[in-house]
Design a protein around this motif. Sequence first.
Motif: not given
Lengths: 374, 374
Positions: B71-81
Amino acid sequence: MVETIGIVGGGQLGRMLTEAAKPLGFDVVVTNKDPMSPAAQVGAREIVAPLDSEQAIDQLAEQADVLTWEIEHIPAHYLCVTEEEGDVEIQPSPRTLATIQDKLRQKQMLVANDIPVAPFIDGIDNIAYGLGNVGPYIVKTRTRGYDGRGNLVTAETDPEVIKTTLDAADMIGPYLTEQTVDFDKELSVVVARDMDGKTTMYAVTETYHEENICHTTITPARIEQRQHVAATDLAHDTLGVLQGAGVFAIEMFLRGDDVMVNEIAPRVHNSGHWTIEGAMTSQFEQHIRAITGMPLGSTRMRAPAAVMINILGHRDEPFDREGLDEVLAYPDTHVHLYGKSSRPARKIGHITVLGDTPDEALEMAHAARDKMPV
Amino acid sequence: MVETIGIVGGGQLGRMLTEAAKPLGFDVVVTNKDPMSPAAQVGAREIVAPLDSEQAIDQLAEQADVLTWEIEHIPAHYLCVTEEEGDVEIQPSPRTLATIQDKLRQKQMLVANDIPVAPFIDGIDNIAYGLGNVGPYIVKTRTRGYDGRGNLVTAETDPEVIKTTLDAADMIGPYLTEQTVDFDKELSVVVARDMDGKTTMYAVTETYHEENICHTTITPARIEQRQHVAATDLAHDTLGVLQGAGVFAIEMFLRGDDVMVNEIAPRVHNSGHWTIEGAMTSQFEQHIRAITGMPLGSTRMRAPAAVMINILGHRDEPFDREGLDEVLAYPDTHVHLYGKSSRPARKIGHITVLGDTPDEALEMAHAARDKMPV
């Protein structure tokens, strides 16, 4: 209405039954002697108990709406009692299971119903008289043999000598002895019956064994039309003597145009693994449909040919998917690992290859298999 | 070497990813806000936490060798980190996820790469100026919309009036506004990229929505050859602007011979469910192969046509498999229930029908669906 399916045994067959049952909305509970069985790893609940535990069967009966099995070496007579008590539906018939799990009674039932089988005698005492001097013979333990464990091929007819060899091989009686069959091919036909008595049959499959363990199946069998008719007729007749709903595998010998039954498996079977990708309905879904009162599905093949090769453990180490990348690079090649620890000659998974001809699929399957350390 | 796959989200997509991962020998761990998620029911381990929990992502990263999402509504920026810290591989690219999960940035990225999309503006303030007087318009929340939640179709251009309606509908900004497209058909193409950059594409699929929820897909799309070429070219170009390995769904509008991108899903997608039975490799196995560094499988269809119909809950009661017997009586018809409690309009399962033509499969699927109280 069935909500929970109970399975005695949680090995690879219980696992693939669970994989088929879940999308149809069923809960599954299995028995298994160790926790985290192959079936539990794909979401089955688990009763940790030995396969011969009657208490575990009681628990299964309490938790499930219909009870079945993935292996025949279980307390069949206790299942008969449980069925008579009427607490739980059991499919297929535990009476048929009780007959089949005793290889002597299985053979006697087949003979009584005019199903051709290899000549056999009860025990090991009168081989020369009962089977003539046409060895070699195959001595089998009447119960609990599996994947060739419990089989001894011998040219001996002296019961004393044979008994010494059996004891040394840890093969505990009673026994039956059969004439070995100089077959051209071994075949298997996976059949099913639903609750209404309707039946289906998958394509005839060639099976290849090494040290009594099935290693390759080829579907459809590369046989003549008249041999095909003989095999499907025999499968049909044999299903007629088996009771209850579910999937059965009829293993046969083919010699010339003649077929005879080698053994019956009252359950889903290694010779039907190709159906997961190779048929419209897998043998596992077919069994789940049958025992839950649903209609059987189509057994039509998805491709002209399907070859299955077992992945056998080659050492006492966990299998690390070595070579799997290369296997999956082949088109229409499918891998099923069972989540089992590796032991030499243990079935830890299988590969199915679909293709345009049996020979093409076989060639591809061999090429794929050669990428793996098995 | 990957042993454990971590998935943010344990719903039906996580479930079907798990079902694909297990036979390939992978362990799966998911995050889900409630215990016994659809994925856990088929053997995934579970971290019980809300989808937006960064702590849960830390735990996933610890337990898994590669991390993905359903699902795409997840903390994407935290995944980037997390990715930059290098503790765990994340696929596809969390930067692509971050762009896509904000519908304005998604559209801007597409425009910047010359991918055709419907005219749109940032916010709701300059509709008449930005989009002309060619309503109706569709106001979308930039983030967290799903299955049509977060969409408002309106002919209004007065931001004050629109804001009142948005507030009443509990749609929280920021917003973007698009011109509605008077399309002939909605199409979807499911594409994949492996770690080596190789790509595959499934057959173009027609998708049908009702109240913004996908209810039927038809594959292959019943379109002209030149429309087919336009759709696959657009899917190919769009994949070119998305980064990382995995499956993506490119949803499009078709009008005449023109195609434009409606939305991108950076994950397995409802429009690809037909691939489980309908293609040589399912989209779920394809994603698992892609993110674990394995080669992609063939996307060839197993039958000339595949129709998928969603099973939507119709009341607040558990779905008891009513009508399923009748559905399964249709040939080459397959049912997938997700183990979810029923709520009106909630996706609780799907049916796939394979057939000789799209229309034949569609007719059979409708007949089957009519047997169910959905």
